[in-house]
Design a protein around this motif. Structure first.
Motif: not given
Lengths: 203, 460
Positions: B168, B201, B276-279
């Motif tokens: 992430m 993550y 795999d994931k972004e903020y």
């Protein structure tokens, strides 16, 4: 550390819908003083099971559970927080062989697996079904089949009896649990490989 | 099409001893820290199996969880605190492991002293039997907490079997407002991602908010990665990192340092790396934060209103004696704790002292100011911070984990409200029945002079 092998487990359950149960709940820090692994079961969920004066909490999920319950069912994100393996030791020492939730914290999951305590991850829907049935009738039992990797609702009088769900577990860990092996039993055989790695990587 | 590597991939790949077909990776561990709570059973296990410590030079030990924060020059009276420390000392002696005992100039909380001593370096794979090992990610290392069985594995083989986590990235750009500290940044992130949102993550913190942060600040952020469930979190190393490391006791020196910096400079995520994931958050949206519930994800802006909660949240509110719709400002405070591996570094005490300078401690609040290490304690004295604190009516204690988890005498009584710069507000964390609100050293300072929860931006 070796532990009792797991294959097929069937038992009544202790259930709580509380989510995000942290390892400070499972075993408070003031009980982390022992320098051996045994005996932590007495302090498991201590502040859920006992009042501050030491008297038992009569309506705690543990006090009201059927005898011989070896499966704990809990809300999502079970075992978050501190890495203390004492949490897994306490649950195992108390008599649990498996914990069912829709979600486990990473470190707790590893600690459980290293102590023969099986974390069974189910869908939120399946979890809510178990919690509802258990609330309605404490005779509910669960069957966990590790070789076949499924969990099933059991108990006469349950419309949902026979409903099953497959749960994720790596082949390596399944092998370890079925044979009562910890990672260290394997790792210790690889010292030669490790030495080669150190030489080729200037470690 | 080949994509670039993340910083995590680069470090992970460089530590693969072998990939097991049945799933996990055997990972090499460069640095292993131990303390007295989670290591005794590991040594016991080795003894039972007749296994010797494989690479004693890679493990470093300190006592921190059980230590008193007063009179450290005297023997520890409470046997339940003293014995685990004696066992650690004996285990280290027996196995040739470097140990920093109480009052040693290098003693302190494990996650404070590792970086201070130059033991935590970029690109390393670092573990400790403690979930806040994520702290060391501030240096661009892969650092994560492990259980005691895993401590035993590292002692026995310097390796672990691990499944590769997902990745992430949390990017925050923009300017932080007045009185907004790294602690507020991480409390804000956790309030958005949730206590389980990072599970599975590893997190890379990116963006100019982190680039402009000091090493102390980055450590505060990475430290609490575990509070959103992430095994670890890190920031790519840069000039700030190298500047911090240079000249430290165990760090490479001279030509070796220059060579190391060259290698460390390669530690960044490639521009085309995929997460795999972004903020993404805006730094300007972050306010001084405080928690109202019993998990670290229950945080709001200091001047905010306690929101409606789900069943688990309501259980927490009942424990805290709070209700939805209430303001946090003006709430009662009985205890204030400044310290821990989250906020026990020199910058935290500078920030607290800057705020209380020329003001007076409010009556009726017990304030525990606990440095994270002997080095921090010494700096507080050298920089004249202790004088400022004393003039305002505060007293400095000696280093340790202290009231963060109350394994020593620093316990908050049942029902009392504690405003704490530590990392966890779990039920009973600071003592059975204790009610914890998490915040930054600046918010703690505002309450320490105002006598109630106060907005540091408006305390004169």
């Amino acid at each position: 550390m070796s532990f009792e092998k797991i294959n097929i487990l069937q038992s009544p359950v202790v259930a709580t819908s509380v989510e995000n149960i942290d390892t400070d709940q499972i075993i408070p820090a003031r009980f982390l003083k022992a320098t051996t692994r045994e005996g932590f079961g007495d302090a498991m969920f201590r502040d859920w099971r006992f009042n501050s004066d030491g008297s038992p909490v009569r309506d705690s999920v543990f006090a009201t559970a059927p005898a011989g319950a070896k499966i704990l069912v809990a809300g999502r994100n079970f075992g978050c927080g501190s890495s203390r393996e004492h949490a897994a030791w306490a649950l195992a020492d108390y008599g649990f062989r498996a914990v069912v939730s829709s979600f486990f914290a990473d470190i707790f999951k590893n600690n459980a697996l290293n102590n023969g305590l099986l974390p069974v991850q189910v869908s939120e829907d399946f979890l809510q079904t178990i919690l509802r049935l258990r609330k309605e009738n404490s005779a509910l039992e669960l069957k966990i089949d590790l070789p076949e990797k499924y969990i099933e609702i059991v108990g006469s009088g349950f419309e949902e009896a026979g409903r099953r769900e497959y749960f994720p577990i790596g082949e390596y860990k399944r092998h370890c649990l079925e044979n009562g092996l910890s990672d260290i039993d394997y790792l210790i055989t690889t010292r030669g490989i490790i030495e080669n790695f150190e030489i080729s990587n200037n470690k | 099409m080949a994509t670039g590597k993340t910083l995590f991939d680069k470090i992970w790949d460089a530590h693969i001893v072998q990939q097991l077909e049945s799933g996990p990776t055997q990972l090499y561990i460069d640095r292993h820290y131990i303390h007295e709570v989670t290591s005794p059973q590991a040594f016991e296990g080795l003894r039972a199996k007749g296994i010797k410590v494989f690479r004693p030079g890679r493990t470093f030990a300190t006592c921190d969880h059980n230590v008193p924060t007063l009179n450290q020059d005297r023997p520890i009276e409470d046997a339940s605190c003293r014995v685990p420390i004696e066992v650690l000392a004996e285990n280290c002696r027996e196995n040739g492991i470097k140990y920093f005992p109480l009052r040693d100039p290098s003693n302190g909380i494990v996650h404070v002293i590792g970086p201070e001593q130059g033991l935590t370096l970029p690109g390393m794979c670092i573990v400790c039997g403690d979930s806040h090992t994520a702290t060391h990610g501030a240096f661009g290392s892969v650092a994560f907490g492990i259980g005691t069985s895993e401590v035993e594995m590292v002692l026995a083989t310097q390796t672990l079997l691990q499944n590769k986590p997902k990745q992430m990235r949390i990017t925050i750009n923009g300017r932080l407002g007045k009185c907004v500290t790294p602690k507020d940044v991480i409390l804000y992130i956790i309030s958005k991602v949730g206590t389980g949102g990072g599970t599975g993550y590893f997190v890379e913190y990116a963006g100019d908010v982190f680039e402009n942060m000091s090493m102390e600040g980055r450590m505060t952020v990475c430290n609490m990665s575990i509070e959103m469930g992430a095994r670890g979190g890190f920031v790519a190393p840069d000039k700030t990192t190298f500047g911090y490391i240079k000249g430290r006791r165990f760090a490479p020196a001279g030509a070796e340092f220059d060579k190391a910096v060259e290698q460390w400079s390669m530690l960044y995520s490639d521009a085309d790396a995929v997460f795999d994931k972004e903020y993404t958050f805006d730094g300007a949206d972050i306010q001084p934060m405080i928690t109202y519930g019993t998990d670290p994800g229950r945080g709001i802006a200091i001047d905010g209103i306690i929101p409606e909660c789900d069943e688990s949240g309501m259980k927490g509110l009942a424990y805290m004696g709070f209700a939805p719709g209430e303001k946090m400002l003006g709430k009662k405070v009985d205890y204030i704790f400044v310290g821990s591996c989250t906020n026990g570094r020199i910058e935290d005490f500078r920030a607290f002292a800057d705020f209380v300078k020329g003001k007076k401690a409010a009556p009726g609040i017990t304030v525990w100011l606990v440095p994270g290490s002997v080095e921090v304690e010494n700096k507080i004295k050298e920089e004249g911070i202790e004088t400022v604190l004393n003039e305002a009516g505060f007293v400095l204690r000696q280093p340790g984990c202290s009231a963060c988890l109350a394994m020593n005498d620093d316990k908050v009584p049942a029902g009392a409200y504690a405003l704490s710069t530590s990392n966890r507000n779990f039920e009973g964390r600071q003592g059975p029945g204790a009610r914890t609100m998490l915040c930054s050293p600046v918010v703690a300072a505002a309450a320490a002079v105002a006598g109630v929860i106060a907005d540091p931006r408006s305390v004169a």
